[in-house]
Design a protein around this motif. Structure first.
Motif, PDB file in Angstrom:
ATOM      1  N   GLN A  12      20.896  38.634  31.633  1.00  0.00           N
ATOM      2  CA  GLN A  12      21.962  39.043  32.545  1.00  0.00           C
ATOM      3  C   GLN A  12      23.315  39.113  31.848  1.00  0.00           C
ATOM      4  O   GLN A  12      24.129  39.991  32.155  1.00  0.00           O
ATOM      5  N   ALA A  13      23.583  38.218  30.903  1.00  0.00           N
ATOM      6  CA  ALA A  13      24.848  38.280  30.178  1.00  0.00           C
ATOM      7  C   ALA A  13      24.904  39.524  29.301  1.00  0.00           C
ATOM      8  O   ALA A  13      25.891  40.269  29.313  1.00  0.00           O
ATOM      9  N   GLU A  16      25.273  42.658  31.345  1.00  0.00           N
ATOM     10  CA  GLU A  16      26.602  42.789  31.942  1.00  0.00           C
ATOM     11  C   GLU A  16      27.646  43.189  30.902  1.00  0.00           C
ATOM     12  O   GLU A  16      28.572  43.959  31.206  1.00  0.00           O
ATOM     13  N   SER A  20      29.704  46.546  31.520  1.00  0.00           N
ATOM     14  CA  SER A  20      31.162  46.417  31.631  1.00  0.00           C
ATOM     15  C   SER A  20      31.882  47.287  30.613  1.00  0.00           C
ATOM     16  O   SER A  20      32.931  47.871  30.913  1.00  0.00           O
ATOM     17  N   GLN A  42      16.924  39.629  36.963  1.00  0.00           N
ATOM     18  CA  GLN A  42      17.347  38.383  37.578  1.00  0.00           C
ATOM     19  C   GLN A  42      16.319  37.285  37.289  1.00  0.00           C
ATOM     20  O   GLN A  42      15.134  37.481  37.526  1.00  0.00           O
ATOM     21  N   MET A 307      27.457  36.099  34.013  1.00  0.00           N
ATOM     22  CA  MET A 307      28.092  37.358  34.378  1.00  0.00           C
ATOM     23  C   MET A 307      29.596  37.325  34.108  1.00  0.00           C
ATOM     24  O   MET A 307      30.170  38.263  33.547  1.00  0.00           O
ATOM     25  N   GLU A 308      30.229  36.225  34.520  1.00  0.00           N
ATOM     26  CA  GLU A 308      31.680  36.130  34.336  1.00  0.00           C
ATOM     27  C   GLU A 308      32.055  36.040  32.860  1.00  0.00           C
ATOM     28  O   GLU A 308      33.032  36.657  32.414  1.00  0.00           O
ATOM     29  N   ARG A 311      31.892  39.407  31.214  1.00  0.00           N
ATOM     30  CA  ARG A 311      33.065  40.250  31.484  1.00  0.00           C
ATOM     31  C   ARG A 311      34.248  39.857  30.607  1.00  0.00           C
ATOM     32  O   ARG A 311      35.044  40.707  30.204  1.00  0.00           O
TER      33      ARG A 311
END
Length: 414
Positions: A12-13, A16, A20, A42, A307-308, A311
């Motif tokens: 997921q990282a 993303e 992004s 997921q 995820m954060e 980004r």
């Protein structure tokens, strides 16, 4: 030449970071390399809906493969990276070929921690499993049959979520943990006791403060037959048809360490996800990052953080300001009940409960020196949203007002 950003790790990282970059206008080449055959997916449903067959494989995928093609993101799936050549700015693939990068992102995630006791040193047992990937679920599903006994080693998220799924399938479930309470690393004693009660009500057997001494195998040495535990010096042999080990995660830092990057319980990065090499970034479960909230360096194992943090890495690669830091948050589902957590309760000196544990609708707030540092919320999504803002502010709050449902949470800490 066109600049190339290579992302190692298609979880997921990694997914993303790639998405992004394109969403924010990056025009160079983006290559996403993953050792699994699947595009980014997921992981939380692996121990819940996907394990139960309520979700199909395609529903796990964050995006269909065609979406990566449309975004000009090159997927190299089923491809293992064996080494990083920082001097040449190449990653060395398992087949010996090389992939050039101008900048590199390591989103290598982690792997399930292995159990090391007698019996587990005989190679792969056909009914002993770890749960980290789609392939793990595929291997385990055929063994999840009503009436069989599933023994789960570890009373963390994975162990308790799979125990709940097993009960739904008509299985018997026994959960073993060396700690004296469930979810001991992530919740306070009050919430642990509540979760334990829910599991016992549904027929789950719990063996806490129990040390696994051995996994006894059959005569052929191919399958586990008993799990031998010791509690207070008393030994017990628990018959098992299936065994699942969920005792934590080991960050995948070997590539980084072999390349000479700084590693300390994760790949060491700064607040912009940069490693000790200016051309290499790291994000997600594998990264040890400074946390303004915690006041120290931490490595978080959670989808929201992955995820954060991804980004943040993308913004750094694009030379843009990083998104504002977010207080850590987590969630779990067990027996149709959602537990939402924000902050880290470690070090709290007081727990204040708002609502009713009996009605399974409450929030547990953790205070340290009078300041709110974390909250666990069950059945109250509005409380959770308010708690995220409050915990981020770390206000001094009157415990009586915190417990009083007549006082709106949003009015506290103002």
């Amino acid at each position: 030449m066109e600049e190339t950003i290579v992302i190692v790790g298609a979880g997921q990282a990694g997914g993303e970071v790639a998405s992004s970059l394109r969403q924010q206008g990056y025009a160079g080449r983006v290559v996403l390399v993953g050792d699994e055959a699947h595009p980014p997916y997921q992981r939380p449903p692996l121990s819940k809906g996907f394990l139960l067959g309520k979700l199909q494989l395609a529903q796990l995928y964050l995006k269909p493969e065609a979406a990566y093609e449309r975004a000009a993101i090159t997927l190299r799936l089923g491809t293992r990276v064996d080494a990083i050549d920082r001097a040449a700015r190449d990653v060395v693939l398992h087949d010996g070929s090389r992939l050039r990068y101008d900048r590199l992102v390591l989103a290598t995630g982690g792997r399930a921690r292995r159990l090391s006791v007698p019996g587990t040193d005989q190679g792969r047992l056909e009914n002993l499993f770890y749960l980290r990937s789609i392939a793990d679920v595929g291997a385990m599903r055929a063994h999840l049959v009503a009436g069989r006994h599933l023994v789960l080693i570890g009373a963390g998220y994975v162990g308790l979520e799979v125990a709940a799924a097993a009960v739904e399938l008509g299985m018997k479930a026994t959960v073993i943990d060396v700690a004296p309470r469930v979810l001991s690393r992530v919740t306070g004693p009050e919430v642990s006791a509540f979760i334990e009660g829910v599991h016992r009500e549904r027929g789950v057997t719990l063996r806490l403060s129990a040390t696994v001494r051995e996994v006894a195998v059959d005569a052929a040495g191919r399958a586990a037959r008993e799990v031998v535990v010791a509690t207070g010096g008393v030994e017990e042999r628990i018959a098992a048809d299936v065994v699942l080990v969920g005792i934590g995660l080991v960050p995948n830092t070997e590539l980084a360490a072999a390349a000479g990057l700084e590693v300390d319980d994760g790949i060491v990065v700064d607040e912009r996800a940069r490693t000790s090499d200016e051309a290499v970034l790291a994000a997600g479960d594998c990264a040890s990052q400074p946390s303004a909230y915690a006041g120290r360096r931490i490595r978080l194992e959670s989808v929201p953080n992955a995820m954060e943090h991804a980004r943040v890495a993308a913004a750094t690669l694009l030379g843009k300001p990083a998104p504002p830091p977010v207080v850590p948050w987590f969630w779990s589902e067990q027996f149709g009940m959602r537990l939402q957590m924000v902050g880290l309760s470690t070090g709290h000196d007081r727990c204040v409960v708002r609502g009713s544990m009996e009605k399974r609708s409450f929030s547990a707030f953790y205070l340290a020196g009078g300041r709110l540092i974390a909250a666990d919320v069950i059945g109250r999504p509005a409380d959770f949203m308010a708690s995220r803002k409050l915990v981020a502010a770390r206000p001094v709050i009157d415990p009586a007002a915190l417990a009083d449902e007549g006082v709106p949470l949003a009015s506290l800490g103002a």
